[in-house]
Design a protein around this motif. Structure first.
Motif, PDB file in Angstrom:
ATOM      1  N   ILE A 852       0.840  -1.198   0.000  1.00 36.40           N
ATOM      2  CA  ILE A 852       0.000   0.000   0.000  1.00 36.40           C
ATOM      3  C   ILE A 852       0.876   1.249   0.000  1.00 36.40           C
ATOM      4  N   CYS A 853       1.918   1.225   0.828  1.00 33.47           N
ATOM      5  CA  CYS A 853       2.835   2.378   0.884  1.00 33.47           C
ATOM      6  C   CYS A 853       3.374   2.674  -0.510  1.00 33.47           C
ATOM      7  N   ARG A 854       3.803   1.621  -1.189  1.00 38.67           N
ATOM      8  CA  ARG A 854       4.387   1.830  -2.504  1.00 38.67           C
ATOM      9  C   ARG A 854       3.366   2.470  -3.447  1.00 38.67           C
ATOM     10  N   GLU A 855       2.138   1.957  -3.424  1.00 41.34           N
ATOM     11  CA  GLU A 855       1.114   2.519  -4.300  1.00 41.34           C
ATOM     12  C   GLU A 855       0.867   3.990  -3.980  1.00 41.34           C
ATOM     13  N   ILE A 856       0.752   4.300  -2.695  1.00 37.97           N
ATOM     14  CA  ILE A 856       0.450   5.686  -2.309  1.00 37.97           C
ATOM     15  C   ILE A 856       1.575   6.609  -2.772  1.00 37.97           C
ATOM     16  N   VAL A 857       2.810   6.180  -2.462  1.00 37.56           N
ATOM     17  CA  VAL A 857       3.929   7.061  -2.802  1.00 37.56           C
ATOM     18  C   VAL A 857       3.998   7.265  -4.320  1.00 37.56           C
ATOM     19  N   HIS A 858       3.714   6.211  -5.067  1.00 37.03           N
ATOM     20  CA  HIS A 858       3.678   6.384  -6.528  1.00 37.03           C
ATOM     21  C   HIS A 858       2.625   7.401  -6.936  1.00 37.03           C
ATOM     22  N   ARG A 859       1.446   7.313  -6.304  1.00 42.86           N
ATOM     23  CA  ARG A 859       0.391   8.279  -6.614  1.00 42.86           C
ATOM     24  C   ARG A 859       0.852   9.692  -6.307  1.00 42.86           C
ATOM     25  N   LEU A 860       1.644   9.813  -5.245  1.00 37.51           N
ATOM     26  CA  LEU A 860       2.095  11.149  -4.852  1.00 37.51           C
ATOM     27  C   LEU A 860       3.280  11.599  -5.687  1.00 37.51           C
ATOM     28  N   GLY A 861       3.618  10.804  -6.659  1.00 35.02           N
ATOM     29  CA  GLY A 861       4.703  11.189  -7.563  1.00 35.02           C
ATOM     30  C   GLY A 861       6.080  10.902  -7.012  1.00 35.02           C
ATOM     31  N   GLY A 862       6.176  10.025  -6.030  1.00 31.15           N
ATOM     32  CA  GLY A 862       7.479   9.751  -5.432  1.00 31.15           C
ATOM     33  C   GLY A 862       7.850   8.293  -5.505  1.00 31.15           C
ATOM     34  N   THR A 863       8.844   7.920  -4.708  1.00 29.92           N
ATOM     35  CA  THR A 863       9.289   6.531  -4.684  1.00 29.92           C
ATOM     36  C   THR A 863       9.523   6.126  -3.238  1.00 29.92           C
ATOM     37  N   ILE A 864       9.479   4.813  -3.022  1.00 28.61           N
ATOM     38  CA  ILE A 864       9.839   4.297  -1.703  1.00 28.61           C
ATOM     39  C   ILE A 864      10.801   3.158  -1.929  1.00 28.61           C
ATOM     40  N   SER A 865      11.851   3.120  -1.095  1.00 21.86           N
ATOM     41  CA  SER A 865      12.827   2.060  -1.316  1.00 21.86           C
ATOM     42  C   SER A 865      13.422   1.638   0.016  1.00 21.86           C
ATOM     43  N   TYR A 866      14.040   0.454  -0.012  1.00 25.40           N
ATOM     44  CA  TYR A 866      14.727  -0.024   1.174  1.00 25.40           C
ATOM     45  C   TYR A 866      16.177   0.373   1.047  1.00 25.40           C
ATOM     46  N   LEU A 867      16.753   0.901   2.145  1.00 25.81           N
ATOM     47  CA  LEU A 867      18.154   1.312   2.107  1.00 25.81           C
ATOM     48  C   LEU A 867      18.985   0.219   2.753  1.00 25.81           C
ATOM     49  N   PRO A 868      19.760  -0.488   1.965  1.00 24.81           N
ATOM     50  CA  PRO A 868      20.594  -1.528   2.574  1.00 24.81           C
ATOM     51  C   PRO A 868      21.789  -0.898   3.278  1.00 24.81           C
ATOM     52  N   GLY A 869      22.421  -1.681   4.139  1.00 27.63           N
ATOM     53  CA  GLY A 869      23.687  -1.257   4.739  1.00 27.63           C
ATOM     54  C   GLY A 869      23.546  -0.258   5.873  1.00 27.63           C
ATOM     55  N   GLN A 870      22.340  -0.086   6.415  1.00 27.52           N
ATOM     56  CA  GLN A 870      22.196   0.784   7.582  1.00 27.52           C
ATOM     57  C   GLN A 870      22.270  -0.075   8.848  1.00 27.52           C
ATOM     58  N   ASP A 871      22.117   0.570   9.988  1.00 34.30           N
ATOM     59  CA  ASP A 871      22.200  -0.183  11.249  1.00 34.30           C
ATOM     60  C   ASP A 871      21.103  -1.238  11.334  1.00 34.30           C
ATOM     61  N   GLY A 872      19.911  -0.791  11.047  1.00 29.62           N
ATOM     62  CA  GLY A 872      18.790  -1.725  11.135  1.00 29.62           C
ATOM     63  C   GLY A 872      17.952  -1.616   9.879  1.00 29.62           C
ATOM     64  N   ALA A 873      16.639  -1.783  10.050  1.00 32.08           N
ATOM     65  CA  ALA A 873      15.758  -1.619   8.898  1.00 32.08           C
ATOM     66  C   ALA A 873      15.714  -0.148   8.522  1.00 32.08           C
ATOM     67  N   ALA A 874      15.816   0.140   7.235  1.00 28.78           N
ATOM     68  CA  ALA A 874      15.877   1.539   6.812  1.00 28.78           C
ATOM     69  C   ALA A 874      15.059   1.719   5.537  1.00 28.78           C
ATOM     70  N   PHE A 875      14.089   2.627   5.579  1.00 26.04           N
ATOM     71  CA  PHE A 875      13.258   2.900   4.415  1.00 26.04           C
ATOM     72  C   PHE A 875      13.423   4.355   4.021  1.00 26.04           C
ATOM     73  N   ARG A 876      13.459   4.596   2.723  1.00 22.81           N
ATOM     74  CA  ARG A 876      13.543   5.971   2.247  1.00 22.81           C
ATOM     75  C   ARG A 876      12.298   6.283   1.424  1.00 22.81           C
ATOM     76  N   VAL A 877      11.621   7.359   1.820  1.00 22.37           N
ATOM     77  CA  VAL A 877      10.487   7.842   1.042  1.00 22.37           C
ATOM     78  C   VAL A 877      10.947   9.108   0.335  1.00 22.37           C
ATOM     79  N   HIS A 878      10.810   9.120  -0.970  1.00 26.94           N
ATOM     80  CA  HIS A 878      11.123  10.338  -1.728  1.00 26.94           C
ATOM     81  C   HIS A 878       9.812  10.905  -2.257  1.00 26.94           C
ATOM     82  N   VAL A 879       9.524  12.168  -1.877  1.00 29.35           N
ATOM     83  CA  VAL A 879       8.311  12.808  -2.412  1.00 29.35           C
ATOM     84  C   VAL A 879       8.676  14.152  -3.004  1.00 29.35           C
TER      85      VAL A 879
END
Lengths: 892, 130
Positions: A852-879
């Protein structure tokens, strides 16, 4: 004239044709000499209508019956000038439906009926055999006239010519003929032959008028004096012959080949509609003068069918005679080549390959030997056709007048006309009706015209001719239903066409069309209204990614991505994934059809969108089309690799479809699991509460609490499913506002209850930025990400960093926790619905949140991705900071 | 009743564990649970229960694999195993029975049916359930 010279000239001429064909082929392939695909060549190629029969026979007809020969030109002229809209419709249908022959046209229209295709093929073959005999006869006679009859027996010459033509056509026609593309080589050679024909006839005509008669006025006097001038017009016969030649012009397999299959641009018809009648006019200009002068100067008893050749010979104009010979030779060879190619295509596509496929248990599997079957079938067909022509020639003894043989053929193929016209103008026409009309018309033609043409007592006994079969007088071949006294040709034409049309209409009215016939009927009748037949799509639950994956398999990565990106741009979206609209599906299907055929493409798209249960008919069409695809590819001798590539693509596409089907099963199974699990607790605990028994009050209240929680979990899951469905279908409308980012983050943190359960580090200064977005939707995304951190971060002192920074025309908002993170192998799939790790039977689905997050962010004209190599779980939302206007509109 | 026979429940959903534990305990069974797929076989071996109730969609390992391992071990070949799963298609039932499940039940289940199934397969030699 020495025989050797004639033979050498003929061979040299053939070599020239080869050279021209070869050159044109090469030039077209390299994209040069565009005029080769222009209206001029197209018009000239139509001149295969004028065979040796017209070249020699027109003069013969004129010498015997005066102006009657004009009817043969009048029919096509009327069609070209008066009814070119009909031709345009046929050509359009041919292009849209990728029709390969007239048999294919009829078969396609009536539900891809193999039986009808075979029937039309059989009719065409039987109707064309006399015509080929005619060409053999004319070449043989002209040969004998030029080299002297003593040189060789006529039958031997005919046999040699037949063999020569067979070899020539196989070399010429099965070398690089490919129905997918235009055969520039052959068409160009035929255009050259058209010029030779015209030049030869005009040269002879000019010689006759100015060289023999002494000028136009003397020629007119000669014509006045000749018996030709006194013959009267017979209106019935004129009308009949004009209609007959018009019908044949539309139905002759070779005409269909050059007019429809070889047509590269519909607009060429506009030119041809006046240019081709002009060509016919020029060709007929000198017919009467030649006939009149010939009757005057040639010894009595000379065959007027050969005047074009014998007048120059008698006047010792050897060069002119040679030119005339080559003109006639051109007429004969071009007709035989194209007719054989067209018929060989029909025979292999509609008779031999279907039989071969039916005999194989596996059905249409793609394998190398198909090529050999098709090529072999085509070559055998060519040999068979010429053998048939030769046999016919021997049976009729070569005695019949040229023109009458041609008319017999015309009448045979004209039987296709009612079904053809009915098919493209009348949606009610059905396969049963078409079959009935064709069979009856063809039977009447055979009985009243074809069998009697072999001569008295050869195929039909004299007694039968006179009294009817077994004494049934009303079945006499030349006096059907007791109507006698008619010209046999007109009699046959009238009865065959009338009964044919009646049976066609009656059969169509009485029978019911199958679904596929109705679809094809509508597509052909309304070809101009609906373009490609308009089998529209409704967007079901379909992912653009799935379509892209399929398209990549078939079109290749770059082409598929280009197509999708272009569509995404047109919709005002970024990236490769456009909204799946009905228009886009139709467009995509058409693109795929170019590679794998329309039915296969339809079935593939249907399979993925789930909007279609593939029916038996569809599968039959796929098999049918697959056979055709194989057959097209098989013809590319020089490109045999392409066949294996096509085969590999089909195999891959098939595997892909299987994989997608498995994915769908897995998805349903997952949903079922996700729904059943809370339902299990609810049912079990409610039964416990219902049945009563030993229970502490604490237990009682705890169990109702579980029921309550699980009911809420169910509701959430259903909400998520519906939300995702709405988002994926693009039905969501955004409520755009310009708000500070910090406010959205505040809201999300408090809604997810994170602050009480983990340390949250923020960057207040950078959060003070205004963005134009849908705050509710964006906060839904944040709540989801923060909620995941709360739920899954197992660190002893859980902590969440929310970082903000400017990136391009937008913002990157990172959510980083200090938990275990997501394993590398799962990072790519977490945004999929119910994405799970490893074993498909294992539980632990992340549910629908990230999808759902991915769909919403796409609608908002952005992207969502997982950032590897961080301390823990890391998500980046670009809007984006601001909504692109068109993207916003598209989303609404 | 069960005469204090021991049931091992291999299941990862806490609420379902609680429900099954309650139902069976009240019937006199001694219920122990295990919620992880990876070492489920070891757990069965260590606790040697009279009967196993096995979920299929477990974290880390499929219940089918666990079942196959149990049946491959001579000591546990005859152990009654009730497969209890949210995957209710015929092919799931077929697969479970082919792998050697003694009984197959689909979630959600009726408590009474679960009890009867457990009683039946735990005492196959004594005939009818009580």
């Amino acid at each position: 004239m020495p025989l050797n010279l004639v033979v050498v000239s003929a061979i040299a001429y053939v070599a020239l044709l080869f050279a021209v064909a070869f050159w044109a082929e090469g030039a077209a392939r390299r994209g040069r000499a565009r005029w080769l695909r222009g209206p001029l060549i197209y018009t000239l190629s139509l001149s295969i209508y004028c065979t040796a029969w017209t070249f020699y026979g027109a003069v013969g007809t004129a010498a015997r019956t005066g102006l009657e020969f004009v009817t043969i030109y009048l029919g096509p002229t009327l069609v070209m000038v008066g009814w070119w809209a009909l031709l345009r419709k046929i050509v359009r249908i041919g292009q849209v439906q990728r029709i390969t022959s007239i048999a294919d046209m009829i078969s396609s229209r009536y539900g891809k009926s193999t039986a009808l295709g075979g029937l039309v093929t059989a009719m065409a073959v039987v109707g064309t055999a006399p015509y080929i005999a005619l060409q053999l006869q004319s070449v043989t006679l002209s040969f004998a006239a030029l080299a002297g009859p003593a040189q060789a027996s006529l039958n031997d010459t005919a046999l040699i010519v037949a063999i020569g033509l067979a070899v020539f056509t196989i070399l010429f026609g099965t070398r690089n003929l490919d129905v997918n593309e235009r055969h520039n080589g052959i068409v160009t050679a035929i255009a050259l032959e058209a010029v030779v024909k015209l030049v030869a006839l005009m040269a002879v005509g000019a010689f006759v008028v100015w060289g023999i008669a002494g000028g136009p006025s003397q020629t007119f006097e000669l014509i006045e004096a000749a018996p030709i001038a006194t013959w009267e017009l017979q209106p019935g016969r004129w009308l009949g012959l004009t209609m007959l030649s018009a019908a044949a012009f539309l139905c002759l397999p070779r005409m269909f080949q050059v007019m429809v299959v070889e047509n590269s641009d519909e607009r060429h018809l506009a030119t041809a509609s006046w240019a081709f009648p002009s060509y016919l006019f020029a060709l007929s200009l000198f017919v009467v003068p030649i006939a009149a002068v010939g009757l005057q100067v040639m010894p009595a008893g000379s065959n007027p069918d050969l005047f074009v050749l014998t007048i120059p010979l008698a006047q010792e104009q050897d060069a002119l005679a040679m030119l005339a010979f080559l003109g006639g030779f051109s007429s004969a060879t071009s007709m035989v080549i194209v007719a054989c190619i067209a018929l060989a295509t029909m025979m292999s596509n509609h008779v031999i390959v279907p039989l071969w496929l039916a005999m194989r248990e596996q059905g249409a599997t793609v394998s190398g030997d198909v090529r050999h079957v098709v090529i072999g079938a085509r070559r055998a067909s060519i040999v068979g056709l010429l053998a048939l022509g030769y046999v016919y020639y021997r049976f009729t003894g070569g005695g019949a007048f040229l023109a009458s043989i041609g008319l017999i053929s015309f009448c045979g193929v004209a039987q296709i006309l009612p079904v053809l016209l009915g098919g493209i103008f009348w949606r009610g026409a059905t396969r049963i009706g078409a079959g009935a009309g064709l069979i009856l018309g063809f039977a009447v033609w055979t009985w009243t015209l074809f069998l009697p043409s072999f001569g008295d007592g050869v195929a039909v006994s004299a007694a039968t001719m006179a009294e009817g079969p077994m004494g049934f007088g009303w079945l006499r071949p030349h006096a059907l239903f007791g109507i006698s006294g008619l010209d046999p040709l007109l009699h046959a034409f009238f009865w065959s066409m009338s009964l044919n049309t009646l049976a066609f209409i009656a059969g169509s009215l009485l029978s019911k069309a199958t679904a596929i016939e109705r679809v094809q009927g509508a597509a052909m009748v309304n070809v101009f209204r609906f373009g490609s037949g308009a089998r529209g799509w409704t967007p079901a639950t379909v992912e653009a990614e799935d379509l892209l994956m399929m398209a990549q398999r078939i079109l290749g990565g770059r082409e598929a991505q280009r197509l999708f990106r272009a569509e995404a741009v047109a919709q005002g979206k970024r990236g490769f994934l456009p909204d799946v609209t009905p228009d886009f599906l139709t467009h995509l299907e058409r693109q795929l059809a170019g590679s794998v055929g329309a039915a296969t493409a339809h079935a593939m798209v249907g399979q993925i969108t789930g909007g279609l249960v593939v029916s038996v008919e569809e599968l039959m069409r796929v098999a049918d089309e697959t056979a055709q695809i194989m057959e097209y590819s098989a013809r590319l001798e020089a490109q045999s690799e392409e066949l294996s590539r096509t085969a590999a693509q089909l195999r891959e596409a098939n595997e892909k479809l299987t994989a997608l089907s498995i994915q769908k099963d897995a998805f349903l199974s997952q949903i079922s699991h996700e729904l059943r699990t809370p339902m299990t607790s609810i049912r079990s605990f409610s039964e416990i509460l219902r049945d009563g028994g030993d229970m502490t009050p604490e237990q009682r209240s705890r169990f109702s609490g579980v029921i309550h929680d699980e009911a809420q979990r169910l509701t959430r899951l259903l909400d998520d499913l519906l939300d995702l469905g709405v988002l994926e279908n693009g039905q969501v409308s955004l409520r755009l506002e310009t708000v500070p980012l910090s406010g959205i983050i505040d809201r999300s943190l408090s809604a997810s209850g994170a602050v009480t359960r983990m340390a949250v580090a923020r960057d207040p200064a950078r959060e003070q930025v205004f963005i134009e977005t849908d705050p509710d939707r964006l906060s839904q995304v944040f709540i989801n990400l923060i909620g995941n951190a709360v739920k899954y971060c197992q660190a002893p002192d859980p902590r969440l960093d929310i970082r903000v920074r400017h990136a391009g025309a937008g913002l990157d908002i990172d959510f980083v926790d200090n938990g275990a993170g997501i394993p590398r192998e799962s990072q790519e799939v977490i945004f999929e619905k119910f994405a799970r790790v490893g074993d498909p039977d294992a539980a632990g689905g992340a549910g629908l949140g990230l999808a759902i997050c991915r769909e919403i962010v796409h609608r908002l004209g952005g992207t969502i991705s997982y950032l590897p190599g961080q301390d823990g779980a890391a998500f980046r939302v670009h809007v984006p900071l601001r909504q692109n206007l068109s993207a916003g509109l598209a989303a609404q | 009743m069960s005469d204090g026979k021991r049931v091992l429940l291999i299941e990862d959903e806490p609420n379902i564990i609680e429900a099954v534990r309650f139902i069976l305990s009240r019937d006199g069974w001694r219920v122990s649970t295990h919620s992880d797929g990876a070492d489920a076989v070891d757990a069965v071996r260590a606790r040697a229960p009279d009967l196993v109730i096995l979920d299929v969609m477990l974290p880390d390992r499929s219940g089918y694999d666990i079942l196959a391992d149990l049946r491959a071990d001579d000591a546990m070949k005859e152990l009654p195993v009730l497969v209890l799963t949210a995957r209710g298609q015929q092919k799931d039932r077929d697969l479970a029975l082919r792998l050697g499940a003694t009984e197959f039940m689909v979630k959600p289940f009726s408590n009474q049916a679960l009890l009867e199934a457990v009683r039946l397969i735990a005492a196959p030699s004594t005939g009818a359930p009580q």
